[in-house]
Design a protein around this motif. Structure first.
Motif, PDB file in Angstrom:
ATOM      1  N   ASP A  77      33.685  39.811  38.641  1.00  9.47           N
ATOM      2  CA  ASP A  77      34.181  38.591  38.007  1.00  9.47           C
ATOM      3  C   ASP A  77      35.477  38.111  38.669  1.00  9.47           C
ATOM      4  O   ASP A  77      35.695  36.911  38.857  1.00  9.47           O
ATOM      5  N   CYS A  78      36.313  39.089  39.023  1.00 10.67           N
ATOM      6  CA  CYS A  78      37.576  38.773  39.692  1.00 10.67           C
ATOM      7  C   CYS A  78      37.298  38.066  41.024  1.00 10.67           C
ATOM      8  O   CYS A  78      37.920  37.063  41.357  1.00 10.67           O
ATOM      9  N   MET A  79      36.338  38.598  41.766  1.00  8.52           N
ATOM     10  CA  MET A  79      35.963  38.009  43.048  1.00  8.52           C
ATOM     11  C   MET A  79      35.378  36.614  42.860  1.00  8.52           C
ATOM     12  O   MET A  79      35.742  35.665  43.577  1.00  8.52           O
ATOM     13  N   LYS A  80      34.466  36.475  41.880  1.00  7.89           N
ATOM     14  CA  LYS A  80      33.814  35.198  41.637  1.00  7.89           C
ATOM     15  C   LYS A  80      34.792  34.122  41.176  1.00  7.89           C
ATOM     16  O   LYS A  80      34.567  32.930  41.405  1.00  7.89           O
ATOM     17  N   ASN A  81      35.880  34.564  40.527  1.00  6.87           N
ATOM     18  CA  ASN A  81      36.887  33.617  40.052  1.00  6.87           C
ATOM     19  C   ASN A  81      37.881  33.225  41.138  1.00  6.87           C
ATOM     20  O   ASN A  81      38.837  32.482  40.878  1.00  6.87           O
ATOM     21  N   GLY A  82      37.649  33.720  42.345  1.00  6.55           N
ATOM     22  CA  GLY A  82      38.441  33.289  43.489  1.00  6.55           C
ATOM     23  C   GLY A  82      39.706  34.066  43.763  1.00  6.55           C
ATOM     24  O   GLY A  82      40.511  33.672  44.612  1.00  6.55           O
ATOM     25  N   PHE A  83      39.920  35.189  43.045  1.00 10.99           N
ATOM     26  CA  PHE A  83      41.112  35.990  43.302  1.00 10.99           C
ATOM     27  C   PHE A  83      40.904  36.835  44.561  1.00 10.99           C
ATOM     28  O   PHE A  83      39.870  37.491  44.710  1.00 10.99           O
ATOM     29  N   PRO A  84      41.860  36.866  45.473  1.00 13.16           N
ATOM     30  CA  PRO A  84      41.738  37.694  46.675  1.00 13.16           C
ATOM     31  C   PRO A  84      41.966  39.171  46.346  1.00 13.16           C
ATOM     32  O   PRO A  84      42.526  39.499  45.297  1.00 13.16           O
ATOM     33  N   PRO A  85      41.555  40.086  47.221  1.00 13.03           N
ATOM     34  CA  PRO A  85      41.716  41.521  46.970  1.00 13.03           C
ATOM     35  C   PRO A  85      43.158  41.940  46.718  1.00 13.03           C
ATOM     36  O   PRO A  85      43.411  42.894  45.969  1.00 13.03           O
ATOM     37  N   GLU A  86      44.112  41.235  47.327  1.00 14.62           N
ATOM     38  CA  GLU A  86      45.524  41.620  47.181  1.00 14.62           C
ATOM     39  C   GLU A  86      46.184  40.987  45.954  1.00 14.62           C
ATOM     40  O   GLU A  86      47.373  41.231  45.690  1.00 14.62           O
ATOM     41  N   SER A  87      45.429  40.218  45.186  1.00 14.55           N
ATOM     42  CA  SER A  87      46.001  39.552  44.015  1.00 14.55           C
ATOM     43  C   SER A  87      46.381  40.549  42.927  1.00 14.55           C
ATOM     44  O   SER A  87      45.894  41.677  42.885  1.00 14.55           O
ATOM     45  N   GLU A  88      47.235  40.125  42.037  1.00 15.75           N
ATOM     46  CA  GLU A  88      47.665  40.994  40.933  1.00 15.75           C
ATOM     47  C   GLU A  88      46.477  41.382  40.062  1.00 15.75           C
ATOM     48  O   GLU A  88      46.377  42.535  39.612  1.00 15.75           O
ATOM     49  N   ALA A  89      45.564  40.445  39.845  1.00 16.54           N
ATOM     50  CA  ALA A  89      44.387  40.727  39.013  1.00 16.54           C
ATOM     51  C   ALA A  89      43.536  41.838  39.620  1.00 16.54           C
ATOM     52  O   ALA A  89      43.116  42.774  38.916  1.00 16.54           O
ATOM     53  N   ALA A  90      43.300  41.755  40.933  1.00 14.07           N
ATOM     54  CA  ALA A  90      42.485  42.769  41.609  1.00 14.07           C
ATOM     55  C   ALA A  90      43.213  44.106  41.665  1.00 14.07           C
ATOM     56  O   ALA A  90      42.599  45.168  41.477  1.00 14.07           O
ATOM     57  N   GLN A  91      44.519  44.069  41.897  1.00 18.95           N
ATOM     58  CA  GLN A  91      45.289  45.309  41.982  1.00 18.95           C
ATOM     59  C   GLN A  91      45.385  46.013  40.624  1.00 18.95           C
ATOM     60  O   GLN A  91      45.388  47.242  40.540  1.00 18.95           O
TER      61      GLN A  91
END
Length: 245
Positions: free
Chosen positions: A172-186
């Motif tokens: 979902d994080c990926m589909k919402n456009g957050f990059p791997p280094e984003s706070e959400a992904a981290q």
């Protein structure tokens, strides 16, 4: 005999990318690295190591457990090769029966019993159990086994469901456009590390980084994770690379 990484890849049937990853996680390191150009070179010793890795992969062990087993002080290389030879002999005999069955089919007489694979499956399961019992004695493996022994069937299923849910969150994080280094992904990386520690074994950042690579390189893991969305496994791997630095 000294081989370049490309030559060793052709000789063993293992991709250059996978060999680089094996080097990175310490599973199979080249015998020599040229300090001037960084080229990797492999010898007969590396070929033996690859045989051991391929045998354990044939038993369906994930890379993390293979590394643990091969680093065990009790690991017996000759015994492993003996078991590998026996397993491959059983597999060869089955293939010969399949060929015979196909020849019979061409003549109009098909004998289905020749397709029986029970002996190979039984031997494979037996060898896997023996490997775990004899050489799977690393701390992470022991901790995982101890926790699993104390869990009920419902708790084990809950742990698996929890892992799947985290994979869905990564997707979902990926589909919402957050990059791997984003706070959400981290934050999800941190959540994954804590979940593994709480439910399976103490998950260090070194182990976590290895898991990330395995999610991409091990086709079984990749297909399972990518059911949540194509590219999820690679997204998790890239996020974990940032998190584990």
């Amino acid at each position: 005999m000294k081989m370049s990484v490309k030559e060793f890849s052709c000789f063993t049937g293992v991709s250059v990318r996978t060999l680089h990853y094996y080097d990175e996680i310490g599973l199979l390191k080249p015998d020599f690295v040229d300090s001037e150009n960084g080229y990797r070179y492999y010898s007969d010793k590396a070929t033996e190591r690859m045989l051991e890795i391929l045998f354990l992969k044939e038993l369906d062990f994930p890379l993390k457990e293979i590394a643990n087993i091969l680093s065990s002080p009790n690991y017996d290389k000759k015994e492993a090769f003996r078991k590998q030879k026996k397993l491959l002999t059983i597999k060869k005999e089955r293939l010969e029966r399949l060929i015979s069955a196909l020849e019979s089919a061409e003549k109009g007489t098909t004998l289905m019993k020749k397709f029986d694979n029970s002996e190979f499956d039984k031997a494979k399961a037996q060898y896997a159990d023996e490997v775990k019992a004899r050489w799977g004695n690393t701390e992470a493996y022991k901790e995982s086994e101890e926790k699993a022994a104390k869990m009920s069937g419902a708790e084990k299923q809950g742990a698996l469901d929890g892992m799947n849910f985290i994979m869905t969150e990564f997707s979902d994080c990926m589909k919402n456009g957050f990059p791997p280094e984003s706070e959400a992904a981290q934050n999800l990386c941190k959540k994954l590390q804590q979940f593994i520690t709480d439910n399976f074994y103490t998950c260090t950042k070194e182990i976590l980084a290895g898991l990330g690579e395995m999610y991409v390189l091990d086709e079984r893991f990749k297909q399972n994770i990518d059911q949540n969305g194509k590219g999820t496994a690679e997204f998790i791997r890239n996020a974990l690379k940032v998190y584990c630095k």
